[in-house]
Enzyme design. Structure first.
Site, short mmCIF file in Angstrom:
data_model
loop_
_atom_site.label_atom_id
_atom_site.label_comp_id
_atom_site.label_asym_id
_atom_site.label_seq_id
_atom_site.Cartn_x
_atom_site.Cartn_y
_atom_site.Cartn_z
CB CYS A 119 -0.90 -0.12 1.20
SG CYS A 119 -1.66 1.50 1.46
CD GLU A 120 -0.36 5.30 -3.80
OE1 GLU A 120 -1.16 6.18 -3.87
OE2 GLU A 120 0.04 5.00 -5.05
CG HIS A 121 -2.62 5.56 1.03
ND1 HIS A 121 -3.72 4.96 0.67
CD2 HIS A 121 -2.43 6.27 0.21
CE1 HIS A 121 -4.29 5.48 -0.37
NE2 HIS A 121 -3.44 6.32 -0.81
CD GLN A 134 -7.97 -4.62 -4.32
OE1 GLN A 134 -7.74 -4.68 -3.25
NE2 GLN A 134 -9.10 -5.24 -4.98
#
Length: 207
Positions: A97-99, A138
């Site tokens: 996840c990029e967060h 996603q």
């Protein structure tokens, strides 16, 4: 009275992309994070951790060095006139996840209706890897996969469905376990014909 003409300030030049840090700088950053977490990066069990993390990142984010066009560059036209749906389902993937930079993982299902040949089946699994091994969402990954198929294979239609569990929801935050996120995108015939959508869902076992 004539309107006063004010001189406009020139727009600032776009920032130059920062150079990729060296391996030594990356390992130093890992040491900083270990210390910030509250542990001692010099204790025996952690001394080699920065080196291991940087090596692991090279594999986990290897998608940045891969090109979807190259993966899908070779097609086969001698398929006995076959022009019906091609489906590869249950392709496992692991992404980050990029967060929060924690993993999300699951399965990808990819289908397309050939127009001028087919691609090797293993190439669709490799295509998933190209985009999974990057910092991702996603939703973005779903769109990237179907766009790559359309741009490089020119099919009559494409369908992609991803289902994944996100550790940013299970390990932290709401701590909701066994929750799956499903994303899908249809193009061409799949977007136009609900029967093709239903056939796709039935074949991947999602309905």
């Amino acid at each position: 009275m004539d309107a006063q003409i004010k001189s406009l300030k020139p727009l600032p030049a776009p920032a130059e992309p920062s150079a990729r840090p060296s391996r030594e700088e990356a390992e130093a950053a890992v040491r900083t994070l270990i210390a910030w977490a509250g542990d001692d990066p010099d204790r025996e069990g952690l001394r080699e951790t920065p080196s291991r993390v940087v090596k692991a990142y090279g594999e986990l984010f290897s998608g940045y060095g891969q090109d979807a066009r190259e993966v899908l560059s070779k097609t086969f036209r001698d398929v006995g006139g076959y022009d019906d749906l091609v489906l590869v389902k249950d392709i496992p993937f692991y992404a980050h996840c990029e967060h929060h930079m924690v993993p999300f993982y699951g399965k990808a299902h990819i289908a397309y209706l050939p127009h001028d040949g087919v691609v090797g089946l293993s190439k669709l699994a490799r295509l998933v890897e190209v985009f999974a091994r990057r910092l991702q969402t996603q939703e973005t990954m779903t769109a990237q996969i179907v766009d790559a198929i359309n741009e490089n294979l020119g099919p009559r239609g494409a369908a992609v469905l991803l289902e994944a569990e996100h550790m940013c929801m299970t390990m932290r935050g709401v701590k909701a376990h066994d929750v799956k996120t499903v994303t899908h995108r249809f193009t061409g015939v799949f977007a136009e014909d609900r029967r093709e959508q239903d056939r796709f869902f039935a074949m991947v076992g999602h309905r």
